[in-house]
Write a protein that holds these residues in place. Structure first.
Motif, PDB file in Angstrom:
ATOM      1  N   VAL A 197       0.812  -1.055  -0.035  1.00 11.94           N
ATOM      2  CA  VAL A 197      -0.049  -0.172   0.095  1.00 11.94           C
ATOM      3  C   VAL A 197       0.719   1.054   0.094  1.00 11.94           C
ATOM      4  O   VAL A 197       0.649   2.320  -0.673  1.00 11.94           O
ATOM      5  CB  VAL A 197      -0.925  -0.033   1.322  1.00 11.94           C
ATOM      6  CG1 VAL A 197      -2.042   1.208   1.232  1.00 11.94           C
ATOM      7  CG2 VAL A 197      -1.860  -1.293   1.145  1.00 11.94           C
ATOM      8  N   ASN A 198       1.944   1.084   0.805  1.00 15.86           N
ATOM      9  CA  ASN A 198       2.686   2.312   0.779  1.00 15.86           C
ATOM     10  C   ASN A 198       3.377   2.594  -0.551  1.00 15.86           C
ATOM     11  O   ASN A 198       3.736   3.857  -1.038  1.00 15.86           O
ATOM     12  CB  ASN A 198       4.053   2.145   2.124  1.00 15.86           C
ATOM     13  CG  ASN A 198       3.566   2.572   3.112  1.00 15.86           C
ATOM     14  OD1 ASN A 198       2.563   3.385   3.655  1.00 15.86           O
ATOM     15  ND2 ASN A 198       4.122   1.832   4.298  1.00 15.86           N
ATOM     16  N   ASN A 199       3.971   1.416  -1.124  1.00 11.58           N
ATOM     17  CA  ASN A 199       4.375   1.594  -2.538  1.00 11.58           C
ATOM     18  C   ASN A 199       3.471   2.298  -3.615  1.00 11.58           C
ATOM     19  O   ASN A 199       4.036   3.062  -4.247  1.00 11.58           O
ATOM     20  CB  ASN A 199       5.014   0.465  -2.983  1.00 11.58           C
ATOM     21  CG  ASN A 199       6.382   0.012  -2.249  1.00 11.58           C
ATOM     22  OD1 ASN A 199       6.919   0.760  -1.724  1.00 11.58           O
ATOM     23  ND2 ASN A 199       6.353  -1.261  -2.299  1.00 11.58           N
ATOM     24  N   TYR A 200       2.172   1.870  -3.294  1.00  5.39           N
ATOM     25  CA  TYR A 200       1.322   2.263  -4.329  1.00  5.39           C
ATOM     26  C   TYR A 200       1.188   3.651  -4.418  1.00  5.39           C
ATOM     27  O   TYR A 200       0.807   4.649  -5.136  1.00  5.39           O
ATOM     28  CB  TYR A 200      -0.140   1.589  -4.200  1.00  5.39           C
ATOM     29  CG  TYR A 200      -0.224   0.159  -4.362  1.00  5.39           C
ATOM     30  CD1 TYR A 200       0.770  -0.802  -4.975  1.00  5.39           C
ATOM     31  CD2 TYR A 200      -1.030  -0.605  -3.641  1.00  5.39           C
ATOM     32  CE1 TYR A 200       0.728  -1.878  -5.160  1.00  5.39           C
ATOM     33  CE2 TYR A 200      -1.212  -1.928  -3.885  1.00  5.39           C
ATOM     34  CZ  TYR A 200      -0.385  -2.657  -4.458  1.00  5.39           C
ATOM     35  OH  TYR A 200      -0.442  -4.016  -4.794  1.00  5.39           O
ATOM     36  N   ALA A 201       1.023   4.128  -2.949  1.00  7.13           N
ATOM     37  CA  ALA A 201       0.756   5.831  -2.584  1.00  7.13           C
ATOM     38  C   ALA A 201       2.061   6.357  -3.094  1.00  7.13           C
ATOM     39  O   ALA A 201       2.033   7.513  -3.592  1.00  7.13           O
ATOM     40  CB  ALA A 201       0.608   5.901  -1.067  1.00  7.13           C
ATOM     41  N   LYS A 202       3.404   5.840  -2.653  1.00  5.46           N
ATOM     42  CA  LYS A 202       4.544   6.716  -3.194  1.00  5.46           C
ATOM     43  C   LYS A 202       4.564   6.613  -4.619  1.00  5.46           C
ATOM     44  O   LYS A 202       5.044   7.771  -5.174  1.00  5.46           O
ATOM     45  CB  LYS A 202       5.692   5.780  -2.625  1.00  5.46           C
ATOM     46  CG  LYS A 202       6.118   6.113  -1.168  1.00  5.46           C
ATOM     47  CD  LYS A 202       7.221   5.376  -0.784  1.00  5.46           C
ATOM     48  CE  LYS A 202       7.382   5.235   0.867  1.00  5.46           C
ATOM     49  NZ  LYS A 202       8.270   4.475   1.438  1.00  5.46           N
TER      50      LYS A 202
END
Length: 195
Positions: free
Chosen positions: A57-62
């Motif tokens: 999820v963090n990678n999708y956000a970044k």
């Protein structure tokens, strides 16, 4: 392959994150992960497989695959986008997923109201239609392979049936992936012309 129906049943193809599954309140990341784990648990290949992680999820956000969150909470719109990302990422590169969703994300952050619910319902309806088509195609393919190999006096006939099914499914998957990539390329070209 005599147990194609059993194999198809084990795939849990009817598992989708429906609008009624998504709470109307904003969720923290742990709640989003729990929602996906609970909903998609039957689709796991094995117990060790993770459906969704904080890192993902963090990678999708970044990577800007969805519009920015506020106060560490994910809206219903974020969850719908994450559901679409979850399905697309297994076939497309993260960059292709991002490019596919770019215009949608822009619409969601514009001043004007955009009804993502209606688009997501269309997406779910298409997914159901795809499952029905897959069931029909898989049964027909399995039957065709069985009929071609049934008269052979070969103790490994079952293995060859399975091998041909694997090869055919992989081939079909590759054809659909290539078509999706071509559409993404076209979307990129259209966006460049607008910019």
């Amino acid at each position: 392959m005599e147990n194609i129906n059993e194999l198809i049943k084990d795939l849990h193809l009817d598992t989708h994150l429906l609008l009624e599954d998504i709470p109307d309140i904003d969720l923290y990341m742990d709640q989003v992960i729990q929602l996906f784990e609970k909903k998609f648990a039957p689709t796991k290949r094995n117990e060790d497989e993770k459906i969704l992680t904080k890192t993902m999820v963090n990678n999708y956000a970044k990577g800007r695959l969805f519009f920015p969150i506020k106060n560490k909470k994910y809206t219903k719109e974020h969850i719908m986008l994450i559901s679409m990302i979850y399905q697309m990422k297994s076939v497309l590169s993260i960059n292709d997923v991002k490019n596919s969703l770019q215009t949608l994300n822009n619409k969601l952050t514009d001043e004007e109201e955009f009804n993502l619910d209606a688009l997501y319902e269309n997406y779910l309806e298409l997914a159901e239609n795809n499952v029905a088509r897959f069931l029909d195609d898989s049964t027909a393919l399995s039957h065709k392979i069985f009929m071609e190999l049934k008269d052979q006096e070969n103790p490994d006939a079952n293995y060859f049936q399975q091998l041909l099914l694997v090869a055919s499914f992989a081939n079909m998957s590759n054809l659909y992936r290539r078509a999706a990539e071509k559409i993404v390329d076209g979307m990129n070209e259209e966006q460049k012309k607008k910019d």
